[in-house]
Every structure is written in C-alpha cells, then in structure tokens.
Write a protein that holds these residues in place. Structure first.
Motif, PDB file in Angstrom:
ATOM      1  N   LYS A 184      72.659  93.728  38.221  1.00 54.42           N
ATOM      2  CA  LYS A 184      73.033  92.307  38.159  1.00 54.42           C
ATOM      3  C   LYS A 184      73.789  92.007  36.881  1.00 54.42           C
ATOM      4  CE  LYS A 184      69.305  90.466  40.963  1.00 54.42           C
ATOM      5  NZ  LYS A 184      67.999  89.843  40.946  1.00 54.42           N
ATOM      6  N   LEU A 185      73.343  92.624  35.806  1.00 56.41           N
ATOM      7  CA  LEU A 185      74.047  92.406  34.542  1.00 56.41           C
ATOM      8  C   LEU A 185      75.444  92.995  34.578  1.00 56.41           C
ATOM      9  CD1 LEU A 185      71.433  92.745  31.686  1.00 56.41           C
ATOM     10  CD2 LEU A 185      73.025  90.907  32.063  1.00 56.41           C
ATOM     11  N   LEU A 186      75.584  94.129  35.241  1.00 61.82           N
ATOM     12  CA  LEU A 186      76.915  94.709  35.366  1.00 61.82           C
ATOM     13  C   LEU A 186      77.830  93.769  36.138  1.00 61.82           C
ATOM     14  CD1 LEU A 186      76.442  98.509  36.139  1.00 61.82           C
ATOM     15  CD2 LEU A 186      77.169  97.430  34.031  1.00 61.82           C
ATOM     16  N   THR A 187      77.291  93.190  37.210  1.00 62.55           N
ATOM     17  CA  THR A 187      78.099  92.240  37.977  1.00 62.55           C
ATOM     18  C   THR A 187      78.481  91.043  37.119  1.00 62.55           C
ATOM     19  OG1 THR A 187      76.695  92.905  39.829  1.00 62.55           O
ATOM     20  CG2 THR A 187      78.209  91.091  40.207  1.00 62.55           C
ATOM     21  N   ALA A 188      77.533  90.606  36.300  1.00 59.64           N
ATOM     22  CA  ALA A 188      77.837  89.480  35.409  1.00 59.64           C
ATOM     23  C   ALA A 188      78.920  89.851  34.409  1.00 59.64           C
ATOM     24  CB  ALA A 188      76.563  89.040  34.687  1.00 59.64           C
ATOM     25  N   ALA A 189      78.869  91.091  33.909  1.00 61.24           N
ATOM     26  CA  ALA A 189      79.897  91.529  32.958  1.00 61.24           C
ATOM     27  C   ALA A 189      81.264  91.559  33.623  1.00 61.24           C
ATOM     28  CB  ALA A 189      79.538  92.915  32.408  1.00 61.24           C
ATOM     29  N   VAL A 190      81.296  92.075  34.849  1.00 65.11           N
ATOM     30  CA  VAL A 190      82.570  92.122  35.575  1.00 65.11           C
ATOM     31  C   VAL A 190      83.103  90.715  35.787  1.00 65.11           C
ATOM     32  CG1 VAL A 190      83.529  92.628  37.850  1.00 65.11           C
ATOM     33  CG2 VAL A 190      82.151  94.333  36.692  1.00 65.11           C
ATOM     34  N   LEU A 197      83.954  96.463  42.036  1.00 60.05           N
ATOM     35  CA  LEU A 197      84.130  96.659  40.591  1.00 60.05           C
ATOM     36  C   LEU A 197      82.815  97.036  39.921  1.00 60.05           C
ATOM     37  CD1 LEU A 197      86.632  93.786  39.783  1.00 60.05           C
ATOM     38  CD2 LEU A 197      87.069  96.224  39.759  1.00 60.05           C
ATOM     39  N   THR A 198      81.712  96.443  40.402  1.00 61.39           N
ATOM     40  CA  THR A 198      80.415  96.814  39.826  1.00 61.39           C
ATOM     41  C   THR A 198      80.102  98.278  40.101  1.00 61.39           C
ATOM     42  OG1 THR A 198      79.720  94.586  40.379  1.00 61.39           O
ATOM     43  CG2 THR A 198      78.010  96.111  39.701  1.00 61.39           C
ATOM     44  N   GLU A 199      80.399  98.680  41.317  1.00 61.74           N
ATOM     45  CA  GLU A 199      80.144 100.074  41.676  1.00 61.74           C
ATOM     46  C   GLU A 199      80.992 101.001  40.827  1.00 61.74           C
ATOM     47  OE1 GLU A 199      77.837 100.782  43.941  1.00 61.74           O
ATOM     48  OE2 GLU A 199      78.128 102.921  43.559  1.00 61.74           O
ATOM     49  N   MET A 200      82.251 100.585  40.603  1.00 62.34           N
ATOM     50  CA  MET A 200      83.129 101.412  39.786  1.00 62.34           C
ATOM     51  C   MET A 200      82.603 101.520  38.375  1.00 62.34           C
ATOM     52  SD  MET A 200      86.827 100.150  41.131  1.00 62.34           S
ATOM     53  CE  MET A 200      87.575 100.479  39.566  1.00 62.34           C
ATOM     54  N   LEU A 201      82.102 100.407  37.867  1.00 65.19           N
ATOM     55  CA  LEU A 201      81.572 100.398  36.501  1.00 65.19           C
ATOM     56  C   LEU A 201      80.360 101.309  36.383  1.00 65.19           C
ATOM     57  CD1 LEU A 201      82.246  99.010  33.855  1.00 65.19           C
ATOM     58  CD2 LEU A 201      80.764  97.146  34.498  1.00 65.19           C
ATOM     59  N   GLN A 202      79.493 101.214  37.375  1.00 64.81           N
ATOM     60  CA  GLN A 202      78.298 102.058  37.338  1.00 64.81           C
ATOM     61  C   GLN A 202      78.680 103.527  37.406  1.00 64.81           C
ATOM     62  OE1 GLN A 202      75.345 100.765  40.097  1.00 64.81           O
ATOM     63  NE2 GLN A 202      74.122 102.614  39.838  1.00 64.81           N
ATOM     64  N   THR A 214      80.557  93.192  25.843  1.00 67.61           N
ATOM     65  CA  THR A 214      79.984  92.253  26.809  1.00 67.61           C
ATOM     66  C   THR A 214      78.734  92.830  27.456  1.00 67.61           C
ATOM     67  OG1 THR A 214      82.222  91.507  27.244  1.00 67.61           O
ATOM     68  CG2 THR A 214      80.532  90.824  28.784  1.00 67.61           C
ATOM     69  N   ILE A 215      78.828  94.118  27.784  1.00 71.46           N
ATOM     70  CA  ILE A 215      77.697  94.741  28.463  1.00 71.46           C
ATOM     71  C   ILE A 215      76.627  95.054  27.419  1.00 71.46           C
ATOM     72  CG2 ILE A 215      77.026  96.609  29.979  1.00 71.46           C
ATOM     73  CD1 ILE A 215      80.016  96.996  30.551  1.00 71.46           C
ATOM     74  N   PRO A 216      75.425  94.606  27.634  1.00 70.67           N
ATOM     75  CA  PRO A 216      74.377  94.866  26.631  1.00 70.67           C
ATOM     76  C   PRO A 216      74.102  96.357  26.499  1.00 70.67           C
ATOM     77  CG  PRO A 216      73.651  93.223  28.216  1.00 70.67           C
ATOM     78  CD  PRO A 216      74.933  93.771  28.725  1.00 70.67           C
ATOM     79  N   LYS A 221      87.368  97.905  28.969  1.00 70.51           N
ATOM     80  CA  LYS A 221      88.831  97.987  28.969  1.00 70.51           C
ATOM     81  C   LYS A 221      89.328  98.466  30.320  1.00 70.51           C
ATOM     82  CE  LYS A 221      92.694 100.083  26.568  1.00 70.51           C
ATOM     83  NZ  LYS A 221      93.152 100.883  27.701  1.00 70.51           N
ATOM     84  N   PHE A 222      88.607  99.401  30.904  1.00 71.87           N
ATOM     85  CA  PHE A 222      88.952  99.933  32.215  1.00 71.87           C
ATOM     86  C   PHE A 222      88.995  98.807  33.234  1.00 71.87           C
ATOM     87  CE2 PHE A 222      89.236 102.873  35.529  1.00 71.87           C
ATOM     88  CZ  PHE A 222      88.180 102.773  36.407  1.00 71.87           C
ATOM     89  N   ILE A 223      87.928  98.036  33.277  1.00 68.93           N
ATOM     90  CA  ILE A 223      87.878  96.931  34.235  1.00 68.93           C
ATOM     91  C   ILE A 223      88.930  95.890  33.895  1.00 68.93           C
ATOM     92  CG2 ILE A 223      86.392  95.103  35.148  1.00 68.93           C
ATOM     93  CD1 ILE A 223      85.483  97.748  36.089  1.00 68.93           C
ATOM     94  N   SER A 224      89.126  95.681  32.617  1.00 68.30           N
ATOM     95  CA  SER A 224      90.079  94.660  32.197  1.00 68.30           C
ATOM     96  C   SER A 224      91.490  95.016  32.630  1.00 68.30           C
ATOM     97  CB  SER A 224      89.995  94.522  30.679  1.00 68.30           C
ATOM     98  OG  SER A 224      90.996  93.678  30.210  1.00 68.30           O
ATOM     99  N   ASP A 225      91.845  96.310  32.506  1.00 67.92           N
ATOM    100  CA  ASP A 225      93.182  96.732  32.944  1.00 67.92           C
ATOM    101  C   ASP A 225      93.373  96.507  34.437  1.00 67.92           C
ATOM    102  OD1 ASP A 225      93.336  99.588  30.666  1.00 67.92           O
ATOM    103  OD2 ASP A 225      93.786  97.455  30.396  1.00 67.92           O
TER     104      ASP A 225
END
Lengths: 287, 132
Positions: free
Chosen positions: A13-19, A39-44, B37-39, B69-73
């Motif tokens: 949930k926090l990752l989704t919030a960050a995205v 995007l959350t999945e990509m981040l994870q 941003t991410i804790p 940065k990855f997501i931001s791009d």
C-alpha cells in the motif's frame, strides 16, 4: 473505481502511495487502477531485482556484506542510469509520504490482569513466553469444603425433614380449617381438621390420580356444586323478604331456573365436545 | 546502458581512473539531507526478501531514490504522450468547438499512455481490457 480489495500488505500500500505521489508531482490528476497496479508491481520487482543482483555480486566477490560497488554493478546490469541521480534530487522536490514508516501495533495492555504473573522456573529459558495470568491456571475454591462424613449428613437430613414437617403443619394450620382443643384460645394449639367422609374407604377405592381437572369430567357430581349456591340464594331471598314483600316470589323462580340453566351450561359443552381443544374457553376460578 | 556508462567514463578524462562509483560515493554523503518518498522500512522489507541487507542505511536510500527516478522517468514519458494526445484532439476539435479550451487541465494516466512509455524502456505491457 471500486474493486474487491484483496488482502494487500501495508508495504504494498505504501508503494502504491509512493507511486501516486510521484504521478501527482508530475501533474497527473488521476490515473487508472490498472496503471497504479502496474507501476506498483514494477516498483516491487525493481527492489527485488536490485537486491538479488547486488547480493549475488557481493557473494561473488567473497563477501557477505554488500557495498556500494555491488549496488552499482546491479544498476549496470539492470540498465538503470544512476549518474543523474544527484540532478534528479535537485530538480524534483521529493515529497515525503505523509505516513511515516510502518508502525508496529501497540502492545495490547493487559488491562484485565488479576494478580502478578509468576516468574518462570529456573529450568525454563527466559526467551520463551512468560506464564499467563495466574487466575487462568491456579484454582482457588470459592466455598469451603462441604462436610461429607456420613454422620453429619444423616443428622442434617433428619433436621431438615423435621423442619419441613413443622413448617408445613404450621402453614396448613394457618390457612385451612383448624380444630381447636381448647375452647378459650383459638391459636394456642391448632390442629389441622381431619375431614371424614362416609364411607372412609371410598377415597381409596376411587382412583383420583387420573383426574387432572375436576371441571373437565364427563360425569358431574351435581350434588356438590348446586347445593351451596342454592343455600346462598335462599339466604339472600330470606334477607330480601324483609325488605321486599311480593317480589320474592318473582325472584325465586327465576333464581331456581337460573341454577339448572347454569348447571346445564356447564354440562352441555362437556357432553357434546370431547376434544379439549374444541371446548369453549373457561375463565379461571376466582376462588 | 553500458554504452552510456562508457560515455560517462570517457568524459571524466584520462587522468581519472575508471571509477564510476566515485560520484556516487560522494552522492552518498549528500543523501543524508534528502529523504526519499518511499520510507526506509518498506525498502528494507523488499530488499530483505531478496536477501540484501546492507550495513549502511544510505544504500537503502540510494536504491529507493533510484527506484523513484525510474518511476518518475516513466511518468514523464507518459505525460508527454498524454499531452500529445490532448493537443492532437484539441487541435482537431478547435475548429468546430471551443469547449475544450486551450489545454486539457485534468490529465488522467491510462494504460493507453503508459504502454508506449513503457515500450521505450523495453517493457512490453499487454493487459486485457476485460476479463472473460
């Protein structure tokens, strides 16, 4: 867009919030749910991938603690351009998420603690959980141990029996008819009246245990019920003769007619209808 | 990516040895001022599932900033696509109506914008629009 919320971990949930915050900072006002999930999945996956590759590089060089060089090699392998990171920071103001790091749930205070917890005995190591509250496994009886020897109980039984008989006789003496031994004082020594019937063995011969309600009997002992009514009404008519002269003659016949009518009313439904559920309702006895 | 790294190294010049990590290690010093941003706990959780536990917490921040940065791009590219679409549609409609105004103020990020943006990064996304 409402969808069935699967059990998502708070990290996700926090990752989704960050995205979401990144998208907001770029100027997007809204986005599709699919996009956010993608995007959350990509981040994870990014985190897991970089972690794995960095760890592998670290172990490849014979170390166990990863260094920045391992991370750099991981970035290179993934194709991430890390040279412009400092510029990125200065360009974009990083918005820290309003929710801080995930907090642990506060420890549930044992408000209903009764008594102090007993310490672990010496043979149990300390890292194991402590004992629960003592009331959960220590039993204290709420009453004294009752006396169970034969003599005491036998004596108690006899005393109870005697008390019951005494109380019952007193009750009957006060409520039902009494026969007094002494003529002067009525309450000094009351005896319960013994009602004799003729013949005395009649009650034994007539079984009464199958009769639950005397009114529901098919056969009626008409001798018992009507005579008291007639006596009362004859008394009333006698008192009325003093006041009224000729009206008593008119009153008596209707009274006499009324009594057999009443008797008939009482008996006719019983004769016609056998089923107690179909019989007419009866008011309870006022006596 | 490797090509970009080589270019960076060549720009440094011959007097400096091939240490790409040097600017990054300096960057680590600056990292303490910026909070990503991410804790850190979330980052640490996901890195721990991969078996990566750094002694230096600044590594965590480095990775989380890189991820951001990855997501931001990607978001930037998607925004460009979105603006292109809105400018195309507004220019075509402007002759007939003036309802859309100069710019589409509200940008909604959809899969239509995200797919080409991700394709430029080498990520192909094919999601069915409906589930049978």
């Amino acid at each position: 867009m409402e969808k069935l919320e699967q059990t998502t971990s708070p990290h996700r949930k926090l990752l989704t919030a960050a995205v979401s915050s990144v998208l907001l900072s770029h100027g997007f006002d809204s986005s599709d749910w699919d996009v956010l999930e993608t995007l959350t999945e990509m981040l994870q996956c990014f985190f897991c991938e970089i972690g794995q590759s960095s760890k592998n590089y670290c172990e490849l060089s014979g170390r166990t603690e990863p260094l920045i060089a391992d991370v750099i090699l991981g970035f290179v392998e993934m194709g991430i351009n890390f040279t412009q990171l400092s510029e990125f920071i200065k360009q974009h103001k990083l918005q820290v998420l309003p929710t801080l790091q995930p907090q642990q749930q506060p420890k549930q205070l044992n408000m209903l603690q009764a008594g102090t917890k007993q310490p672990l005995p010496s043979h149990i190591p300390q890292h194991l959980p402590s004992f629960p509250d003592p009331h959960s496994y220590i039993r204290t009886p709420t009453h004294k141990q009752p006396v169970i020897d034969y003599e005491a109980i036998r004596e108690k039984c006899a005393i109870q029996k005697r008390d019951v008989e005494k109380a019952l006789t007193k009750f009957l003496a006060k409520t039902s008819q009494t026969h007094n031994l002494f003529e002067n004082d009525e309450f000094i020594f009351p005896l319960i009246t013994c009602k004799t019937e003729f013949p005395p063995y009649l009650n034994a011969l007539m079984p009464q245990d199958q009769i639950f309600d005397a009114e529901d009997l098919e056969y009626k002992t008409e001798e018992i019920n009507p005579p008291p009514k007639k006596r009362v009404k004859t008394e009333k008519s006698e008192t009325k003769t003093e006041g009224d002269g000729e009206e008593e003659v008119v009153e008596e016949p209707p009274e006499e007619i009324e009594d057999p009518n009443k008797v008939d009313e009482n008996s006719s439904p019983v004769v016609d209808i056998d089923n107690p559920y179909l019989a007419a309702t009866k008011l309870p006895n006022k006596s | 990516m490797n090509q970009m790294v080589k270019d960076e190294v060549q720009q440094n010049g011959d007097d400096q040895p091939l240490t790409v990590g040097q600017p990054l290690s300096e960057f680590l010093m600056q990292l303490e001022d910026y909070t990503p941003t991410i804790p850190d706990a979330v980052t640490a959780h996901y890195l721990n599932t991969a078996g990566f536990e750094p002694k230096d917490p600044r590594l965590l921040r480095l990775i989380s900033i890189a991820a951001q940065k990855f997501i931001s791009d990607i978001a930037n590219d998607a925004l460009q696509h979105c603006k292109m679409r809105s400018s195309n549609s507004s220019s075509s409609h402007n002759n007939s109506k003036n309802s859309k105004g100069t710019k589409d103020r509200r940008y909604c990020l959809t899969m239509e914008d995200l797919t080409p943006a991700l394709a430029e990064f080498g990520i192909t996304v094919k999601k069915p629009q409906y589930f049978v």
